[in-house]
Design a protein around this motif. Structure first.
Motif, PDB file in Angstrom:
ATOM      1  N   ASN A 189     -75.902 -26.585  -9.669  1.00  0.00           N
ATOM      2  CA  ASN A 189     -76.284 -25.280  -9.856  1.00  0.00           C
ATOM      3  C   ASN A 189     -75.057 -24.309 -10.057  1.00  0.00           C
ATOM      4  O   ASN A 189     -75.211 -22.904  -9.664  1.00  0.00           O
ATOM      5  CB  ASN A 189     -77.153 -24.768  -8.678  1.00  0.00           C
ATOM      6  CG  ASN A 189     -78.678 -25.453  -8.787  1.00  0.00           C
ATOM      7  OD1 ASN A 189     -79.223 -25.036  -9.630  1.00  0.00           O
ATOM      8  ND2 ASN A 189     -78.919 -26.253  -7.808  1.00  0.00           N
ATOM      9  N   SER A 190     -73.789 -24.753 -10.070  1.00  0.00           N
ATOM     10  CA  SER A 190     -72.459 -24.201 -10.174  1.00  0.00           C
ATOM     11  C   SER A 190     -72.563 -23.095 -11.137  1.00  0.00           C
ATOM     12  O   SER A 190     -72.039 -21.804 -10.887  1.00  0.00           O
ATOM     13  CB  SER A 190     -71.602 -24.994 -10.319  1.00  0.00           C
ATOM     14  OG  SER A 190     -71.500 -25.713 -11.480  1.00  0.00           O
ATOM     15  N   ARG A 191     -73.292 -23.067 -12.469  1.00  0.00           N
ATOM     16  CA  ARG A 191     -73.225 -22.210 -13.577  1.00  0.00           C
ATOM     17  C   ARG A 191     -74.128 -21.050 -13.065  1.00  0.00           C
ATOM     18  O   ARG A 191     -73.682 -20.088 -13.158  1.00  0.00           O
ATOM     19  CB  ARG A 191     -73.706 -22.833 -14.712  1.00  0.00           C
ATOM     20  CG  ARG A 191     -72.384 -23.732 -15.355  1.00  0.00           C
ATOM     21  CD  ARG A 191     -73.048 -24.127 -16.639  1.00  0.00           C
ATOM     22  NE  ARG A 191     -71.955 -25.202 -17.339  1.00  0.00           N
ATOM     23  CZ  ARG A 191     -71.990 -25.516 -18.683  1.00  0.00           C
ATOM     24  NH1 ARG A 191     -73.208 -25.363 -19.323  1.00  0.00           N
ATOM     25  NH2 ARG A 191     -71.284 -26.489 -18.993  1.00  0.00           N
ATOM     26  N   ALA A 194     -72.755 -19.026 -10.503  1.00  0.00           N
ATOM     27  CA  ALA A 194     -71.241 -18.179 -10.722  1.00  0.00           C
ATOM     28  C   ALA A 194     -71.580 -17.080 -11.401  1.00  0.00           C
ATOM     29  O   ALA A 194     -71.135 -16.173 -11.199  1.00  0.00           O
ATOM     30  CB  ALA A 194     -70.309 -19.046 -11.837  1.00  0.00           C
ATOM     31  N   LYS A 195     -73.001 -16.834 -12.250  1.00  0.00           N
ATOM     32  CA  LYS A 195     -73.629 -15.624 -12.630  1.00  0.00           C
ATOM     33  C   LYS A 195     -73.792 -14.702 -11.718  1.00  0.00           C
ATOM     34  O   LYS A 195     -73.876 -13.606 -11.964  1.00  0.00           O
ATOM     35  CB  LYS A 195     -74.636 -16.287 -13.590  1.00  0.00           C
ATOM     36  CG  LYS A 195     -74.233 -16.860 -14.701  1.00  0.00           C
ATOM     37  CD  LYS A 195     -75.552 -17.243 -15.733  1.00  0.00           C
ATOM     38  CE  LYS A 195     -75.247 -18.006 -17.016  1.00  0.00           C
ATOM     39  NZ  LYS A 195     -76.250 -18.331 -17.673  1.00  0.00           N
ATOM     40  N   THR A 199     -68.738 -17.895  -7.905  1.00  0.00           N
ATOM     41  CA  THR A 199     -67.876 -18.736  -8.786  1.00  0.00           C
ATOM     42  C   THR A 199     -67.030 -19.763  -7.427  1.00  0.00           C
ATOM     43  O   THR A 199     -66.938 -19.502  -6.489  1.00  0.00           O
ATOM     44  CB  THR A 199     -66.751 -17.828  -9.301  1.00  0.00           C
ATOM     45  OG1 THR A 199     -65.685 -17.206  -8.484  1.00  0.00           O
ATOM     46  CG2 THR A 199     -67.559 -16.827 -10.124  1.00  0.00           C
TER      47      THR A 199
END
Length: 310
Positions: A189-191, A194-195, A199
């Motif tokens: 779920n990093s992306r 980050a949104k 981040t």
């Protein structure tokens, strides 16, 4: 230093009004020296400097120093105001409150440099919590608050908002206990995170300053949860877990430190859109099984919960 000594003497002279001292000190207690009453003394000092025979250069330096001192006093005063406004009714601010004097001196000395109003709100709430529960605020939090940026503070709020209520249900079908856990499923779920402002760099910054512990790979687990049946509540939805790995339960990739737990107590949370789906996918990936149709429903009532059978 000389003008500060003179300023301090003027403040004491101006506070010789017995009724003023009695009323103000009763309201602010240990915070009395920081409640902004020295402003009048500062005004008098500047007036004396302007009338003096000092060289023009010396007058400018003295007045600039005085104005910088006033700015710092205002910062302290605002934070004290926030603390008093946010403290629970009947909070003891007196010398008998139990708050450590050295801790308070360190806190207020750092507080004088806090000019951002949003950060002053955080500082004030931390101060009020310390008077509500003396000794509960670790000294490290003073340093952390001095170093944290507003961007990191917003990210920390997002982390605190990634929480779920867990009602642990025994074999007899009765609720044994309930808990609220912060679980941040960074894996896969990093992306998406980050949104939201979470981040990798911001998370690492929160780890570096000491608010969280971060494991980007594998994450954390706990062996405190042994019950097979667990009702969870996220974003208004109840799900029921009926199986997980024996003596282990996934806790996400972030854990709060003691300082983080303390700051969490004064952090207001918000619903994170999609977090319910995110956490369900994370749990499923880690071998947790849900019942298709929940047999329990969690209802929030004030700060507590009620678990009902469906």
């Amino acid at each position: 230093m000389e003008f500060e000594k003179k300023l301090g003497k003027m403040a004491l002279d101006l506070l010789k009004n017995e009724e003023l001292v009695k009323t103000t000190s009763a309201a602010f207690g240990m915070l009395f020296p920081y409640c902004g009453l020295r402003k009048k003394a500062l005004d008098v000092y500047i007036e004396e400097v302007e009338k003096s025979n000092m060289p023009s250069e010396s007058k400018i330096i003295a007045i600039l120093n005085a104005k910088e001192t006033l700015k710092r006093l205002k910062n302290q005063s605002k934070i004290v105001e926030v603390a008093v406004e946010n403290a629970k009714q009947d909070t003891d601010f007196s010398n008998e409150s139990g708050v450590n004097g050295d801790w308070l001196d360190r806190f207020m000395d750092a507080a004088k440099f806090v000019t951002d109003e949003q950060m002053q709100l955080i500082w004030g709430k931390v101060l009020s919590k310390e008077f509500e529960k003396p000794g509960a605020t670790p000294s490290s939090l003073i340093r952390i608050l001095s170093e944290i940026t507003w961007e990191s503070a917003v990210a920390f709020k997002k982390i605190c908002s990634m929480n779920l209520i867990m009602a642990l249900i025994g074999d007899d079908g009765k609720v044994k206990s309930a808990r609220t856990d912060i679980i941040v499923p960074y894996d896969d779920n990093s992306r998406a995170l980050a949104k939201m402002g979470l981040t990798f760099d911001v998370i690492n910054e929160l780890d570096t300053i000491g608010l969280i512990k971060f494991k980007s790979i594998l994450g954390f687990n706990t062996d405190e949860i042994v019950e097979e049946t667990i009702a969870t509540y996220v974003n208004g939805k109840t799900e029921v877990i009926v199986e997980h790995k024996e003596n282990t339960f996934p806790k996400g990739n972030i854990m709060l430190t003691k300082a983080g737990e303390c700051l969490r107590d004064i952090t207001s949370c918000e619903d994170i859109l999609g977090y319910d789906n995110m956490i369900k996918e994370y749990f499923t990936k880690h071998g947790i099984k849900y019942i298709e149709k929940p047999i329990y429903e969690i209802v929030k009532v004030g700060d507590g919960i009620i678990v009902q059978t469906c």
